[in-house]
Design a protein around this motif. Structure first.
Motif, mmCIF file in Angstrom:
data_model
loop_
_atom_site.group_PDB
_atom_site.id
_atom_site.type_symbol
_atom_site.label_atom_id
_atom_site.label_comp_id
_atom_site.label_asym_id
_atom_site.label_seq_id
_atom_site.Cartn_x
_atom_site.Cartn_y
_atom_site.Cartn_z
ATOM 1 N N VAL A 33 0.838 -1.199 0.000
ATOM 2 C CA VAL A 33 0.000 0.000 0.000
ATOM 3 C C VAL A 33 0.877 1.255 0.000
ATOM 4 O O VAL A 33 0.584 2.233 -0.699
ATOM 5 N N LEU A 36 2.335 1.496 -3.535
ATOM 6 C CA LEU A 36 1.268 1.881 -4.452
ATOM 7 C C LEU A 36 0.897 3.357 -4.269
ATOM 8 O O LEU A 36 0.642 4.067 -5.257
ATOM 9 N N SER A 37 0.879 3.804 -3.025
ATOM 10 C CA SER A 37 0.559 5.211 -2.746
ATOM 11 C C SER A 37 1.590 6.145 -3.370
ATOM 12 O O SER A 37 1.236 7.184 -3.950
ATOM 13 N N LEU A 40 0.904 6.202 -7.130
ATOM 14 C CA LEU A 40 -0.256 7.022 -7.460
ATOM 15 C C LEU A 40 0.049 8.507 -7.288
ATOM 16 O O LEU A 40 -0.379 9.342 -8.094
ATOM 17 N N ALA A 122 -4.995 3.074 -2.966
ATOM 18 C CA ALA A 122 -3.873 2.133 -2.840
ATOM 19 C C ALA A 122 -4.263 0.933 -1.982
ATOM 20 O O ALA A 122 -3.959 -0.218 -2.320
ATOM 21 N N ALA A 177 -5.337 4.832 -10.426
ATOM 22 C CA ALA A 177 -5.777 3.605 -9.750
ATOM 23 C C ALA A 177 -6.732 2.817 -10.630
ATOM 24 O O ALA A 177 -6.655 1.583 -10.699
#
Length: 201
Positions: A33, A36-37, A40, A122, A177
């Motif tokens: 996460v 992924l954050s 993004l 995320a 996303a």
């Protein structure tokens, strides 16, 4: 302390805290996460420091993982105060974390800012696709859920896909996303089709 050092300290704390978690909300999930954050944020913008800390802390006070979410939230706040993070940034990070929770689709705190949308997206991206399938069955096994039940489908792992996971793609807030979710959605749909065929549901 520099922001990079604060992030490193938070990473080490969360890694230690979640190392024995066995429900799919483990350090590996938190790390994904977090990464992924950052991905993004590179596409969508927003305050990277707040996004990183919120992503690292997002499960610490989750009601599924702690008996006292309020106390856990207080612990996070006190940690950030000790790191001399400004009060307005602390408030921002806490609200990002609060906006992440799904709460059966009834979370009263909605993701409004780009930072809130990014960390929420995320976390939800990690709930779908191949890794989402693996995590769902890990969580179901940890809570003694049946894989499926024709007569009583409620509270089975298969039903969870219909109740939540297959709906996530259309709930994502950011363009970046949603792009990542396309393949993940197909993976889940193909898996469920194959599973139901083998179960003859």
């Amino acid at each position: 302390m520099k922001q990079e050092e604060i992030i490193t300290a938070a990473e080490q704390w969360m890694q230690s805290h979640f190392e024995k978690e066995k429900t799919g909300h483990d350090w590996a999930h938190v790390k994904r996460v977090w990464h992924l954050s950052k991905h993004l944020q590179s596409k969508e913008g927003g305050d990277l420091f707040s996004i990183e800390l919120a992503a690292l802390f997002h499960d610490y006070n989750d009601h599924k993982l702690t008996k006292d979410p309020l106390q856990a939230t207080e612990t996070i706040i006190n940690w950030m105060i000790a790191e001399a993070i400004p009060p307005n940034t602390i408030n921002k990070i806490i609200r990002i974390i609060q906006a992440v929770s799904f709460k059966n689709g009834k979370n009263p705190i909605k993701a409004i800012t780009i930072e809130e949308k990014i960390v929420q997206d995320a976390d939800r991206l990690d709930a779908i696709g191949a890794i989402g399938i693996a995590r769902t069955f890990t969580y179901g096994g940890a809570h003694h859920r049946e894989i499926a039940n024709i007569t009583h489908p409620e509270n089975t792992t298969l039903q969870h896909f219909y109740d939540k996971l297959l709906l996530i793609q259309n709930q994502l807030k950011t363009t970046a996303a949603r792009e990542l979710a396309t393949e993940k959605q197909k993976i889940m749909q193909d898996f469920i089709q194959a599973l139901e065929k083998e179960l003859k549901i």
